[in-house]
Scaffold this active site. Structure first.
Site, PDB file in Angstrom:
ATOM      1  N   CYS A  96       0.826  -1.209   0.000  1.00  0.00           N
ATOM      2  CA  CYS A  96       0.000   0.000   0.000  1.00  0.00           C
ATOM      3  C   CYS A  96       0.860   1.259   0.000  1.00  0.00           C
ATOM      4  O   CYS A  96       0.445   2.306   0.460  1.00  0.00           O
ATOM      5  CB  CYS A  96      -0.942   0.030   1.212  1.00  0.00           C
ATOM      6  SG  CYS A  96      -2.054  -1.374   1.263  1.00  0.00           S
ATOM      7  N   GLY A  97       2.062   1.154  -0.563  1.00  0.00           N
ATOM      8  CA  GLY A  97       2.926   2.313  -0.678  1.00  0.00           C
ATOM      9  C   GLY A  97       3.073   2.678  -2.133  1.00  0.00           C
ATOM     10  O   GLY A  97       2.973   1.835  -3.009  1.00  0.00           O
TER      11      GLY A  97
END
Length: 253
Positions: free
Chosen positions: A101-102
């Site tokens: 989720c980066g």
């Protein structure tokens, strides 16, 4: 410390409800600009932002060569990092979201990275003390339980250490710091607190790092990538135990 913030909370326990003050890891959105063009907004722990920008842009392929990193002009202003480079950005670059989720920038098939030239070896007797010191340095995690950490080290000692709410950010910070100081990475190790996914393995390989060690698990894509290019991946280092997933011949037991 700007990386940690105080908050008020209500705790439910066997003694009932208690109002108290506690500590949490700081999280802020920081925008990285390259030649005045906004590239990405990263949610991160707001320290070592110069290192973060350098590591992120190198791992993402915008700063293509290691020499581009110290040559770049990097300035931090409040919640933004402004980077000036000599050339323009590739038009085909775009932001994609990785497994952690980066944000990371996709410049095509990262799996085409060439095999690593270094055949660095490390011993179990070196790994265990490094991981022990690594855990001891994790101040934000100890205070809040809400941070990942990463380190660049030689087989004998930790050279660069960073913490962040994101495991990708922590890796970018230490790689960026080493590149800004023009420290060679081919004879270094990358220590991690979190999962070694494909994109983390790519960050290591782009820097020339050939050994990744974590207290957590790897993913199948990371292992396939590591096997192909010569990246040693070691996970679940706990006490005197560890799992060696790739290139076992380069770990002295």
């Amino acid at each position: 410390m700007k990386s940690i913030k105080k908050v008020n909370l209500t705790r439910l326990s066997t003694r009932g409800l208690v109002r108290k003050t506690d500590l949490v890891a700081a999280e802020e959105a920081v925008v990285i600009y390259v030649n005045e063009k906004p590239i990405v907004s990263l949610f991160c722990t707001p320290d070592a932002l110069r290192d973060l920008a350098a590591g992120f842009l190198f791992a993402s392929g915008i700063l293509r060569d290691k020499d581009d990193v110290p040559a770049a002009v990097i300035e931090v202003k409040k919640k933004a990092v402004f980077v000036k480079v000599d050339r323009s950005l590739a038009e085909e670059s775009h932001l994609r979201v990785g497994s952690g989720c980066g944000g990371s920038l996709d410049f095509g098939p990262m799996g085409l990275i060439a095999p690593l030239k270094t055949k660095l070896k490390v011993s179990a007797d070196m790994i265990f003390p490094l991981i022990k010191e690594f855990q001891e340095r994790a101040v934000i995690f100890k205070e809040t339980g809400g941070a990942h950490c990463a380190a660049i080290c030689s087989p004998e000692e930790i050279l660069f250490f960073a913490e962040d709410i994101g495991r990708h950010n922590a890796a970018d910070k230490v790689i960026g710091q080493a590149l800004l100081k023009e420290i060679p990475l081919e004879d270094k190790l990358l220590l991690l607190s979190g999962r070694i996914a494909f994109d983390i393995a790519v960050k290591a390989a782009r820097g020339g790092i050939s050994i990744c060690i974590s207290r957590a698990a790897p993913t199948s894509a990371a292992l396939e990538f590591g096997e192909r290019i010569g990246l040693v991946i070691i996970g679940f280092v706990r006490g005197k135990r560890m799992n060696i997933y790739t290139h076992t011949e380069r770990v002295i037991l």
